[in-house]
Design an enzyme around this catalytic site. Structure first.
Site, PDB file in Angstrom:
ATOM      1  N   ASP A 142     -36.360 -22.932  35.351  1.00  0.00           N
ATOM      2  CA  ASP A 142     -36.325 -24.141  34.434  1.00  0.00           C
ATOM      3  C   ASP A 142     -36.396 -25.136  35.374  1.00  0.00           C
ATOM      4  O   ASP A 142     -35.563 -25.552  36.142  1.00  0.00           O
ATOM      5  CB  ASP A 142     -35.166 -24.223  33.459  1.00  0.00           C
ATOM      6  CG  ASP A 142     -35.268 -25.062  32.265  1.00  0.00           C
ATOM      7  OD1 ASP A 142     -35.976 -25.895  32.332  1.00  0.00           O
ATOM      8  OD2 ASP A 142     -34.597 -24.487  31.329  1.00  0.00           O
ATOM      9  N   ASP A 197     -38.987 -28.526  31.615  1.00  0.00           N
ATOM     10  CA  ASP A 197     -38.168 -29.506  30.972  1.00  0.00           C
ATOM     11  C   ASP A 197     -38.663 -30.736  30.904  1.00  0.00           C
ATOM     12  O   ASP A 197     -39.071 -31.507  31.722  1.00  0.00           O
ATOM     13  CB  ASP A 197     -36.709 -29.639  31.827  1.00  0.00           C
ATOM     14  CG  ASP A 197     -35.705 -30.376  30.862  1.00  0.00           C
ATOM     15  OD1 ASP A 197     -35.207 -29.739  29.755  1.00  0.00           O
ATOM     16  OD2 ASP A 197     -35.318 -31.350  31.206  1.00  0.00           O
ATOM     17  N   ASP A 246     -30.851 -25.820  22.447  1.00  0.00           N
ATOM     18  CA  ASP A 246     -30.748 -27.058  22.197  1.00  0.00           C
ATOM     19  C   ASP A 246     -30.644 -27.285  20.489  1.00  0.00           C
ATOM     20  O   ASP A 246     -30.712 -28.188  19.801  1.00  0.00           O
ATOM     21  CB  ASP A 246     -31.881 -27.915  22.401  1.00  0.00           C
ATOM     22  CG  ASP A 246     -32.090 -28.210  23.916  1.00  0.00           C
ATOM     23  OD1 ASP A 246     -30.804 -28.438  24.541  1.00  0.00           O
ATOM     24  OD2 ASP A 246     -32.975 -28.276  24.420  1.00  0.00           O
ATOM     25  N   GLU A 305     -42.003 -28.055  27.847  1.00  0.00           N
ATOM     26  CA  GLU A 305     -41.083 -28.588  26.871  1.00  0.00           C
ATOM     27  C   GLU A 305     -41.865 -29.838  26.329  1.00  0.00           C
ATOM     28  O   GLU A 305     -41.700 -30.857  26.913  1.00  0.00           O
ATOM     29  CB  GLU A 305     -39.728 -28.758  27.027  1.00  0.00           C
ATOM     30  CG  GLU A 305     -38.836 -29.296  25.740  1.00  0.00           C
ATOM     31  CD  GLU A 305     -37.581 -29.899  26.251  1.00  0.00           C
ATOM     32  OE1 GLU A 305     -36.610 -30.126  25.284  1.00  0.00           O
ATOM     33  OE2 GLU A 305     -37.412 -30.535  27.217  1.00  0.00           O
TER      34      GLU A 305
HETATM   35  C1  NOJ Z   1     -34.209 -30.597  27.218  1.00  0.00           C
HETATM   36  C2  NOJ Z   1     -33.039 -29.483  27.558  1.00  0.00           C
HETATM   37  O1  NOJ Z   1     -33.610 -28.505  26.769  1.00  0.00           O
HETATM   38  C3  NOJ Z   1     -31.823 -30.096  27.136  1.00  0.00           C
HETATM   39  O2  NOJ Z   1     -30.741 -29.128  27.194  1.00  0.00           O
HETATM   40  C4  NOJ Z   1     -31.555 -31.081  28.148  1.00  0.00           C
HETATM   41  O3  NOJ Z   1     -30.167 -31.877  27.903  1.00  0.00           O
HETATM   42  C5  NOJ Z   1     -32.537 -32.163  28.499  1.00  0.00           C
HETATM   43  N1  NOJ Z   1     -33.957 -31.790  28.422  1.00  0.00           N
HETATM   44  C6  NOJ Z   1     -32.527 -33.137  29.635  1.00  0.00           C
HETATM   45  O4  NOJ Z   1     -32.686 -32.516  30.725  1.00  0.00           O
END
Ligand code: NOJ
Length: 571
Positions: free
Chosen positions: A98, A200, A330, A257
């Site tokens: 990641d 991310d 998440d 993402e």
């Molecule tokens: C997205 C991630 O999936 C999440 O878990 C994280 O808190 C935030 N980005 C910040 O990195």
């Protein structure tokens, strides 16, 4: 579309902290992932995405990286990581890490150096700005609540930007040296045999540096200014540079993402020559049947879910491949998110994953989804450990909710529901650890656990294994990845159905969210006269589906409550 190795991805996402502990410290580790590789292979996954395992103060469970080229001791060592890549490779599984490159941890040496000299070399790795009128440079709200600006300790009127927690300072992508560092990190990891990266918060790398105040969206005068830091003009230059210098030469699978991809950007983002291999389809993630707007009406929400999915697929059709999923770290668990309590049963929990698992593109499952793990609502906020979850709670109370109402709302959709330890067996701590788990195990593990389901051929786990094996069946796989998607029966309440077609196969997928029987006429399909079921590839009832037959064809399906079917049709 030129074929790529990663087009065949059936991914499995691991939240390492909660997967399997092997040294008794109560925190999952890389040896734990190695121990469970057999299970991942038995599910049929061929790619693993590991949430961050880099050294980190764990303010955001690893999404605050203190060193991009090492492993946090709580997860193991570089040797463990190499062993994982090698052992997964022996099973035909590629590993994704990641890449958290929108921000680092405030404990990263870059930031520590930057604090010493905000106008020096490392100061240019971050975003420092002077405040105005005795306050921060502007009124941006952080995604995790509060101002996006934090005063620099010991400096008058100087702030740094953090779109997430204040321990996650944003990196300055305008600086070519920073960009080169990130490319070097990617190349070094790829050289160790990695399959690629999940990226991310990648749509936030570029900001609009005008820094004007925006109309407040809350009583605190702040504004969650997404248009100023999401998918901003010029972002794709950064992304293409990363691709050219780092991902491309290594033939990496990259999944972004990436929030709110604009229809006109599809080629640039996920096209054959786009910045990423794929991006997650987030079109369903704001839906939750427990939210007041849905009044617990599973069918009404299911219709909205279906329409969003089909729309997302329509936009990318023939131009790029989305990454389809239901759960991640998440979100709360999909069974509790999509099915009202009264609608959760052995059929509906099997029907749910089928809805988008046979879509074009690549697919991902999340740890515990394959056994139907559930949310674990808490009796008190003290039982939640995630800082942003607490910040959200505070925000709700500030907006006037009573503490009990705010807790109720957090219980409804906290992202921590998906982070409870994996339920491996009915032994102490669900077999996750011999120590004290870092986060409480869902007490449901006594009856809902992996080993029990492995022993039971009629379990949800075995259904998921079958589902994956259908998607990966050599004579069908290409149809599922590249074939045309033809939505069907979209006007029918509670029915999500589609055909997948190419010159080799014609496959009909049907999922019903209705608690009662309903008939579907196959005459609505093209070439209905010729419709004949060649093979039942997957179904969630023990007994075969019920057809009303005419002499020549099977014209009508009598769908049972919550039935799902994947049928190979005769051309
Ligand atoms: C997205 C991630 O999936 C999440 O878990 C994280 O808190 C935030 N980005 C910040 O990195």
């Amino acid at each position: 579309m030129k074929k790529q190795w990663w087009h065949r991805t059936v991914g499995y996402q691991i939240y390492p902290k909660s997967f399997q502990d092997t040294n008794g410290d109560g925190i999952g580790d890389l040896q734990g992932v190695i121990r469970r590789l057999d299970k991942i292979a038995a599910l049929g996954a061929n790619v693993i995405w590991l949430c961050p395992v880099f050294p980190s103060p764990m303010v955001d469970n690893g999404y605050d990286v203190a060193d991009y080229m090492d492993i946090d001791p709580c997860f193991g060592s570089m040797e463990d990581m190499k062993e994982l890549i090698a052992k997964a490779g022996e099973k035909g599984i590629r590993v994704l890490m990641d890449l958290v490159a929108n921000h680092s941890s405030d404990q990263h040496v870059w930031f520590q150096e930057a604090l010493k000299d905000p106008f020096g070399e490392y100061g240019k790795y971050y975003v420092f700005r002077e405040g105005k009128a005795g306050g921060p440079p502007n009124n941006w709200r952080s995604i995790f609540g509060g101002s996006a600006w934090e005063p620099v300790p010991g400096r008058e009127n100087l702030y740094y930007l953090h779109l997430f927690t204040k321990q996650q300072p944003d990196l300055n992508w305008e600086n070519p040296r920073l960009r080169e560092e990130i490319c070097r990190i990617i190349r070094d990891w790829m050289a160790l045999g990695l399959g690629g990266f999940r990226l991310d918060a990648v749509s936030h790398l570029k900001k609009n540096y005008d820094y004007v105040d925006l109309p407040p969206d809350g009583p605190d005068g702040l504004c969650l200014a997404f248009e100023e830091f999401n998918n901003v003009e010029g972002l794709s230059d950064f992304l293409m540079e990363m691709k050219e210098k780092a991902f491309g030469p290594a033939d990496a699978l990259t999944i972004g993402e990436y929030d709110e991809m604009k229809p006109e950007d599809v080629e640039a983002v996920i096209g054959e020559n786009g910045s990423f291999s794929s991006v997650f389809d987030f079109s369903h993630t704001h839906l939750n049947v427990n939210f007041p707007e849905w009044e617990g009406d599973t069918v009404r929400m299911f219709n909205a879910y279906r329409d969003r999915l089909f729309e997302a697929q329509r936009v990318v059709a023939g131009r790029g491949l989305l990454c389809n999923f239901l759960e991640n770290h998440d979100k709360d668990r999909c069974i509790d998110r999509f099915l009202a309590k009264k609608d959760q049963n052995r059929y509906s929990v099997r029907m749910l994953p089928v809805t988008n698992f046979f879509f074009p593109g690549i697919v991902f499952l999340y740890q515990g989804q394959e056994i139907g793990m559930r949310d674990y609502p808490k009796k008190s906020m003290d039982e939640y450990v995630d800082a942003p979850t607490h910040a959200e709670y505070e925000g709700l109370v500030k907006r006037g909710l009573t503490p009990q109402e705010a807790l109720c709302r957090i219980n409804m959709n906290s992202r921590e529901h998906s982070r409870t330890p994996m339920q491996w067996n009915d032994g102490p701590n669900a077999g996750f650890t011999e120590g004290k788990p870092w986060f409480a195990v869902n007490p449901g593990y006594v009856s809902l656990n992996y080993e029990a389901q492995e022993r039971d051929p009629a379990s949800l786990l075995h259904f998921y294994r079958k589902m994956v094996s259908v998607r990966r069946r050599p004579d069908l796989e290409e149809t599922f990845i590249y074939g045309r998607l033809l939505p069907r029966f979209q006007e029918r309440d509670g029915i999500l159905a589609y055909e997948r077609r190419d010159e080799k196969n014609r496959i009909l997928v049907i999922a019903s969210a209705l608690g009662q029987e309903t008939a579907l006429s196959l005459e609505a399909l093209d070439g209905a006269d010729a419709v004949r079921v060649k093979e039942i590839l997957l179904n969630n009832y023990e007994e075969p589906p019920v057809f009303e037959k005419s002499s020549a064809s099977q014209r009508e399906i009598l769908l049972r409550p919550w039935e799902c079917l994947v049928l190979a049709l005769q051309e």
